[in-house]
Design an enzyme around this catalytic site. Structure first.
Site, PDB file in Angstrom:
ATOM      1  N   ARG A 143       0.858  -1.188   0.000  1.00 20.46           N
ATOM      2  CA  ARG A 143       0.000   0.000   0.000  1.00 20.46           C
ATOM      3  C   ARG A 143       0.891   1.234   0.000  1.00 20.46           C
ATOM      4  O   ARG A 143       1.940   1.262   0.661  1.00 20.46           O
ATOM      5  CB  ARG A 143      -0.900   0.039   1.251  1.00 20.46           C
ATOM      6  CG  ARG A 143      -2.091  -0.899   1.225  1.00 20.46           C
ATOM      7  CD  ARG A 143      -3.170  -0.433   0.225  1.00 20.46           C
ATOM      8  NE  ARG A 143      -4.345  -1.278   0.256  1.00 20.46           N
ATOM      9  CZ  ARG A 143      -4.548  -2.350  -0.528  1.00 20.46           C
ATOM     10  NH1 ARG A 143      -3.630  -2.718  -1.413  1.00 20.46           N
ATOM     11  NH2 ARG A 143      -5.663  -3.051  -0.437  1.00 20.46           N
ATOM     12  N   GLU A 159      -4.139   7.638  -4.458  1.00 21.53           N
ATOM     13  CA  GLU A 159      -4.410   7.066  -5.784  1.00 21.53           C
ATOM     14  C   GLU A 159      -5.743   7.593  -6.299  1.00 21.53           C
ATOM     15  O   GLU A 159      -6.653   7.786  -5.489  1.00 21.53           O
ATOM     16  CB  GLU A 159      -4.447   5.536  -5.687  1.00 21.53           C
ATOM     17  CG  GLU A 159      -3.104   4.960  -5.260  1.00 21.53           C
ATOM     18  CD  GLU A 159      -3.122   3.439  -5.079  1.00 21.53           C
ATOM     19  OE1 GLU A 159      -4.182   2.808  -5.285  1.00 21.53           O
ATOM     20  OE2 GLU A 159      -2.076   2.890  -4.715  1.00 21.53           O
ATOM     21  N   HIS A 197      -1.599   0.446  -9.624  1.00 27.01           N
ATOM     22  CA  HIS A 197      -2.226  -0.501  -8.690  1.00 27.01           C
ATOM     23  C   HIS A 197      -2.846  -1.693  -9.441  1.00 27.01           C
ATOM     24  O   HIS A 197      -4.053  -1.917  -9.384  1.00 27.01           O
ATOM     25  CB  HIS A 197      -3.276   0.210  -7.817  1.00 27.01           C
ATOM     26  CG  HIS A 197      -3.568  -0.537  -6.540  1.00 27.01           C
ATOM     27  ND1 HIS A 197      -3.895   0.093  -5.357  1.00 27.01           N
ATOM     28  CD2 HIS A 197      -3.596  -1.873  -6.249  1.00 27.01           C
ATOM     29  CE1 HIS A 197      -4.105  -0.810  -4.412  1.00 27.01           C
ATOM     30  NE2 HIS A 197      -3.931  -2.015  -4.934  1.00 27.01           N
TER      31      HIS A 197
HETATM   32  N1  LIG Z   1      -0.730  -4.155  -5.203  1.00 29.34           N
HETATM   33  C1  LIG Z   1      -1.828  -4.875  -5.132  1.00 29.34           C
HETATM   34  O1  LIG Z   1      -2.667  -4.879  -6.009  1.00 29.34           O
HETATM   35  C2  LIG Z   1      -2.045  -5.752  -3.934  1.00 29.34           C
HETATM   36  C3  LIG Z   1      -2.653  -6.999  -4.119  1.00 29.34           C
HETATM   37  C4  LIG Z   1      -2.853  -7.799  -3.019  1.00 29.34           C
HETATM   38  C5  LIG Z   1      -2.449  -7.366  -1.759  1.00 29.34           C
HETATM   39  N2  LIG Z   1      -1.870  -6.156  -1.616  1.00 29.34           N
HETATM   40  C6  LIG Z   1      -1.428  -5.724  -0.286  1.00 29.34           C
HETATM   41  O2  LIG Z   1      -0.550  -6.713   0.225  1.00 29.34           O
HETATM   42  C7  LIG Z   1      -0.822  -6.897   1.608  1.00 29.34           C
HETATM   43  C8  LIG Z   1      -0.369  -8.263   2.047  1.00 29.34           C
HETATM   44  O3  LIG Z   1      -1.233  -9.269   1.575  1.00 29.34           O
HETATM   45  P1  LIG Z   1      -1.069 -10.785   2.069  1.00 29.34           P
HETATM   46  O4  LIG Z   1      -2.194 -11.556   1.534  1.00 29.34           O
HETATM   47  O5  LIG Z   1       0.320 -11.251   1.836  1.00 29.34           O
HETATM   48  O6  LIG Z   1      -1.270 -10.564   3.638  1.00 29.34           O
HETATM   49  P2  LIG Z   1      -0.738 -11.468   4.849  1.00 29.34           P
HETATM   50  O7  LIG Z   1      -1.525 -11.058   6.024  1.00 29.34           O
HETATM   51  O8  LIG Z   1      -0.733 -12.903   4.437  1.00 29.34           O
HETATM   52  O9  LIG Z   1       0.792 -11.036   5.016  1.00 29.34           O
HETATM   53  C9  LIG Z   1       1.209  -9.857   5.614  1.00 29.34           C
HETATM   54  C10 LIG Z   1       2.467 -10.150   6.421  1.00 29.34           C
HETATM   55  O10 LIG Z   1       2.969  -8.926   6.945  1.00 29.34           O
HETATM   56  C11 LIG Z   1       3.355  -9.146   8.300  1.00 29.34           C
HETATM   57  N3  LIG Z   1       3.324  -7.876   9.026  1.00 29.34           N
HETATM   58  C12 LIG Z   1       2.243  -7.158   9.393  1.00 29.34           C
HETATM   59  N4  LIG Z   1       2.637  -6.038  10.057  1.00 29.34           N
HETATM   60  C13 LIG Z   1       3.978  -6.067  10.087  1.00 29.34           C
HETATM   61  C14 LIG Z   1       4.955  -5.191  10.630  1.00 29.34           C
HETATM   62  N5  LIG Z   1       4.621  -4.081  11.281  1.00 29.34           N
HETATM   63  N6  LIG Z   1       6.254  -5.531  10.480  1.00 29.34           N
HETATM   64  C15 LIG Z   1       6.613  -6.657   9.846  1.00 29.34           C
HETATM   65  N7  LIG Z   1       5.729  -7.522   9.304  1.00 29.34           N
HETATM   66  C16 LIG Z   1       4.424  -7.227   9.437  1.00 29.34           C
HETATM   67  C17 LIG Z   1       2.341 -10.153   8.830  1.00 29.34           C
HETATM   68  O11 LIG Z   1       2.828 -10.807   9.965  1.00 29.34           O
HETATM   69  C18 LIG Z   1       2.211 -11.065   7.629  1.00 29.34           C
HETATM   70  O12 LIG Z   1       3.189 -12.082   7.646  1.00 29.34           O
HETATM   71  C19 LIG Z   1      -2.326  -6.636   1.709  1.00 29.34           C
HETATM   72  O13 LIG Z   1      -2.685  -6.233   3.014  1.00 29.34           O
HETATM   73  C20 LIG Z   1      -2.564  -5.552   0.699  1.00 29.34           C
HETATM   74  O14 LIG Z   1      -2.479  -4.287   1.298  1.00 29.34           O
HETATM   75  C21 LIG Z   1      -1.670  -5.340  -2.680  1.00 29.34           C
HETATM   76  O1  LIG Z   2      -5.613  -5.654  -1.403  1.00 25.09           O
HETATM   77  C1  LIG Z   2      -5.810  -6.074  -2.534  1.00 25.09           C
HETATM   78  O2  LIG Z   2      -6.389  -7.173  -2.761  1.00 25.09           O
HETATM   79  C2  LIG Z   2      -5.320  -5.291  -3.718  1.00 25.09           C
HETATM   80  O3  LIG Z   2      -4.806  -4.071  -3.436  1.00 25.09           O
HETATM   81  C3  LIG Z   2      -6.192  -5.320  -4.909  1.00 25.09           C
HETATM   82  O4  LIG Z   2      -6.125  -6.619  -5.371  1.00 25.09           O
END
Ligand SMILES: NC(=O)c1ccc[n+]([C@@H]2O[C@H](COP(=O)([O-])OP(=O)(O)OC[C@H]3O[C@@H](n4cnc5c(N)ncnc54)[C@H](O)[C@@H]3O)[C@@H](O)[C@H]2O)c1
Ligand SMILES: O=C(O)[C@H](O)CO
Length: 322
Positions: free
Chosen positions: A239, A268, A287
């Site tokens: 993010r 965004e 994004h």
């Molecule tokens: N760019 C995109 O389109 C897109 C797509 C999907 C997800 N995302 C983002 O990616 C993030 C992660 O998704 P995910 O499914 O892997 O989530 P997840 O919950 O499986 O993984 C997140 C990891 O971050 C760790 N974490 C949380 N806070 C922390 C901190 N302060 N310091 C260190 N580690 C920390 C957690 O312990 C966990 O292991 C989502 O929350 C979303 O914001 C973006």
């Molecule tokens: O959090 C998410 O899933 C993304 O930002 C969009 O796929």
């Protein structure tokens, strides 16, 4: 039996619309591109028992007050920083996200950005388009190697681990930083746990995959960029507000990190005048981490499944709260 009314802030792929229509009465903001204006969202939830929200919709106390019949909010994203979970809990509204279905697609994009930034792909194309490609010379358009380098992932959750798994074919040394070490991550990926500063100073590539929270807002700024190697590649697919964007611009201008690949921004959408777009060493995309037909369709159907399940008294696949 009367079907529950649901409000959708966007028309979804057909499979999700069909699933919802079979169990609910659908009302929606029927514009594929423009986000649902706040006013329309507040009006839309007035009679609704369920809301299907996107990451551009803010679900807070004001919205919950405008939707007194709401029982369920299904967010079509794994990230849920647009939702006030505590407010939902206070009002007894259930909440879901779409974990898992976005993982591999988003990890692919992290790699695409990593390779594009390291090998200057966008800069190279712009050079050709501007008629600037002269005869081959030894140090023309040189970048940095990904193969054999050291990858550091910050946030070794679902996406972070998928990024690490892909590194096996690239002969990389792997490090990860999480709130706490995770032996399962180490067993499946071979990565070593590192304190954040150690990861930043030792990695050739840093990929950010932590969720946005009070803890991670502004986690990367001038101090963290100064710790990185001058040749480092920085990638953010998590993010935007996790990075202090003005400080990233200054760091890239100073050449440390050497280059960045950025999918997410503080505010965004960004426009064509955004300072990151003026930097030759930044690859910026709008994004699109989860943007494949298959993944966006799976996200929509999972969100629909969650919404229908709660409204019809069944177990929902990915509830977040309560
Ligand atoms: N760019 C995109 O389109 C897109 C797509 C999907 C997800 N995302 C983002 O990616 C993030 C992660 O998704 P995910 O499914 O892997 O989530 P997840 O919950 O499986 O993984 C997140 C990891 O971050 C760790 N974490 C949380 N806070 C922390 C901190 N302060 N310091 C260190 N580690 C920390 C957690 O312990 C966990 O292991 C989502 O929350 C979303 O914001 C973006
Ligand atoms: O959090 C998410 O899933 C993304 O930002 C969009 O796929």
């Amino acid at each position: 039996m009367k079907k529950p009314v649901v409000f959708l802030t966007r028309r979804l792929p057909a499979a999700a619309m069909e699933m919802l229509a079979a169990a609910c009465t659908i009302t929606l903001w029927d514009d594929e591109v423009r986000p649902c204006p706040r006013e329309a969202l507040l009006n839309g939830v007035a009679e609704a028992e369920g809301l299907l929200s996107l990451l551009t919709d803010r679900v807070d106390d004001e919205l919950l007050a405008a939707g007194p019949h709401l029982r369920m909010v299904a967010n079509m994203a794994v990230g849920y920083d647009n939702l006030d979970l505590a407010a939902c809990r206070r009002r007894g509204v259930q909440v879901s996200n779409t974990p898992g279905v976005v993982t591999e697609t988003t990890a692919d994009l992290a790699w695409a950005l990593m390779l594009a930034a390291a090998r200057r792909l966008v800069e190279g194309q712009k050079l050709i388009e501007a008629g600037g490609w002269g005869p081959w010379y030894p140090m023309q358009m040189v970048g940095v190697d990904i193969y054999g380098s050291r990858l550091g992932v910050v946030g070794a959750g679902r996406i972070g681990q998928a990024v690490l798994r892909r590194a096996q074919g690239f002969g990389m040394a792997l490090g990860y930083h999480n709130r706490t070490p995770n032996s399962a991550v180490e067993a499946t990926t071979g990565a070593t746990y590192l304190a954040l500063d150690e990861l930043l100073s030792s990695s050739d590539v840093v990929v950010v995959t932590v969720p946005l929270s009070d803890e991670t807002r502004g986690m990367f700024g001038a101090r963290e960029f100064a710790l990185m190697k001058p040749t480092a590649i920085f990638v953010n697919v998590a993010r935007g507000p996790i990075v202090r964007e003005a400080e990233l611009v200054a760091a890239l201008q100073a050449g440390r990190p050497q280059a960045a690949g950025i999918d997410v921004f503080e505010r965004e959408p960004i426009g064509p005048d955004h300072p990151l777009l003026r930097l030759p060493n930044c690859v910026a995309v709008p994004h699109i981490g989860s943007a494949t037909v298959a993944t966006r369709t799976r996200m929509a159907t999972l969100a629909a499944e969650n919404l229908v399940a709660v409204l019809t008294g069944k177990a929902a696949p990915s509830l977040l709260n309560l």
